[in-house]
Design a protein around this motif. Sequence first.
Motif, short mmCIF file in Angstrom:
data_model
loop_
_atom_site.label_atom_id
_atom_site.label_comp_id
_atom_site.label_asym_id
_atom_site.label_seq_id
_atom_site.Cartn_x
_atom_site.Cartn_y
_atom_site.Cartn_z
N GLY A 12 0.83 -1.20 0.00
CA GLY A 12 0.00 0.00 0.00
C GLY A 12 0.86 1.26 0.00
N GLY A 13 0.27 2.35 -0.43
CA GLY A 13 0.94 3.65 -0.39
C GLY A 13 1.96 3.83 -1.51
N HIS A 14 2.86 4.80 -1.31
CA HIS A 14 3.86 5.11 -2.34
C HIS A 14 4.90 4.00 -2.44
CE1 HIS A 14 2.02 9.09 -1.90
NE2 HIS A 14 2.41 9.26 -3.15
N ALA A 47 8.45 -6.39 2.46
CA ALA A 47 7.27 -5.52 2.60
C ALA A 47 6.33 -5.76 1.44
CB ALA A 47 7.70 -4.05 2.62
N GLY A 49 1.94 -6.85 1.25
CA GLY A 49 1.01 -7.97 1.33
C GLY A 49 1.19 -8.82 2.57
N LEU A 50 2.05 -8.39 3.50
CA LEU A 50 2.28 -9.17 4.73
C LEU A 50 1.41 -8.63 5.85
CD1 LEU A 50 6.18 -9.22 4.41
CD2 LEU A 50 4.51 -10.83 3.44
N VAL A 69 5.27 -3.92 7.84
CA VAL A 69 3.83 -4.12 7.65
C VAL A 69 3.12 -2.78 7.75
CG1 VAL A 69 1.79 -5.27 8.60
CG2 VAL A 69 4.01 -6.44 8.64
N THR A 71 -0.46 -1.92 5.76
CA THR A 71 -1.92 -2.00 5.60
C THR A 71 -2.60 -2.70 6.78
OG1 THR A 71 -1.70 -1.96 3.20
CG2 THR A 71 -3.75 -2.90 4.07
N TRP A 155 -5.09 4.89 0.79
CA TRP A 155 -3.92 4.02 0.64
C TRP A 155 -4.12 2.67 1.31
CZ3 TRP A 155 -2.60 6.51 -3.10
CH2 TRP A 155 -2.14 7.81 -3.12
N GLY A 157 -2.77 -1.78 0.62
CA GLY A 157 -2.15 -2.78 -0.24
C GLY A 157 -3.15 -3.84 -0.68
C1 LIG Z 1 -1.23 4.44 4.57
C2 LIG Z 1 0.15 4.13 4.06
C3 LIG Z 1 1.06 5.16 3.92
C4 LIG Z 1 2.36 4.90 3.46
N1 LIG Z 1 3.24 5.94 3.31
C5 LIG Z 1 4.48 5.69 2.86
C6 LIG Z 1 5.41 6.76 2.70
O1 LIG Z 1 5.10 7.91 2.95
N2 LIG Z 1 6.65 6.47 2.26
C7 LIG Z 1 7.03 5.17 1.97
O2 LIG Z 1 8.18 4.95 1.58
N3 LIG Z 1 6.16 4.15 2.09
C8 LIG Z 1 4.92 4.38 2.54
N4 LIG Z 1 4.05 3.34 2.68
C9 LIG Z 1 4.50 1.96 2.36
C10 LIG Z 1 4.99 1.24 3.62
O3 LIG Z 1 6.20 1.80 4.06
C11 LIG Z 1 5.19 -0.27 3.39
O4 LIG Z 1 6.19 -0.50 2.42
C12 LIG Z 1 3.91 -0.95 2.95
O5 LIG Z 1 2.83 -0.52 3.75
C13 LIG Z 1 4.05 -2.46 3.07
O6 LIG Z 1 3.01 -3.11 2.38
P1 LIG Z 1 1.55 -3.42 3.00
O7 LIG Z 1 0.85 -2.09 2.99
O8 LIG Z 1 0.96 -4.39 2.05
O9 LIG Z 1 1.77 -3.93 4.39
C14 LIG Z 1 2.75 3.58 3.13
C15 LIG Z 1 1.82 2.54 3.29
C16 LIG Z 1 0.53 2.80 3.74
C17 LIG Z 1 -0.43 1.64 3.87
#
Ligand SMILES: Cc1cc2nc3c(=O)[nH]c(=O)nc-3n(C[C@H](O)[C@H](O)[C@H](O)COP(=O)(O)O)c2cc1C
Length: 184
Positions: A12-14, A47, A49-50, A69, A71, A155, A157
């Motif tokens: 999720g996210g960037h 990182a 989907g976990l 983790v 999401t 945001w 995943g």
């Molecule tokens: C709400 C949200 C905001 C996020 N913001 C950032 C961010 O600002 N910078 C970044 O490098 N990753 C960001 N991420 C990615 C997370 O660092 C991480 O890699 C990711 O959440 C892992 O995958 P998952 O969402 O499936 O657990 C964000 C993820 C989410 C869900």
Amino acid sequence: MAVIVAQGLEAGGHRGHFLSDDLSLQMGTFALLPQMVRAVDVPVVAAGGLGTDESVVAARALGASGVQVGTAYLRCPQATTSAVHRAALASPAAAHTAVTRLFSGRPARGVVNRLMRELGPMSTLAPAFPLAATPLAPLRASAERQGSGDFSPLWAGQAAQLCTDTDATDLTRRLAQAWQSGNT
Ligand SMILES: Cc1cc2nc3c(=O)[nH]c(=O)nc-3n(C[C@H](O)[C@H](O)[C@H](O)COP(=O)(O)O)c2cc1C
């Protein structure tokens, strides 16, 4: 000590994806992780989907030194997730996420909403980063006041449907125990 995060396309996210605009270069977590483990000699954190016990055990089995983790925590009471975002995560809409540049100008994964459906998630109509958020702000604020996330970044995943309103401490303890159980 340096560590490298192997962020799969499920995340999720960037994204950690800066060298090219070609999103087809992104890999899924469980394809990327063992290749990165093989390619570098520093610890690799998995990182994307976990967030379930089984997934962290699998990441460990594939060579991860830790997991990141995101999401899975979004519906925890401790999270600052907005009401419209929580509602989307708890709804059937959470089954469909996509990578979009509409909200910031840079690719990020979120629950598909009206803006993404009507403009197309990667539309070039959105200004480049970091200018995309400002013109959208009044529409987003107005919709949110009416309880709608149609124009908000939601945001999340690809494992968003596994996310529950569990307590963040309990979730962390559970995942840590699962990680330890995979200790071979
Ligand atoms: C709400 C949200 C905001 C996020 N913001 C950032 C961010 O600002 N910078 C970044 O490098 N990753 C960001 N991420 C990615 C997370 O660092 C991480 O890699 C990711 O959440 C892992 O995958 P998952 O969402 O499936 O657990 C964000 C993820 C989410 C869900």
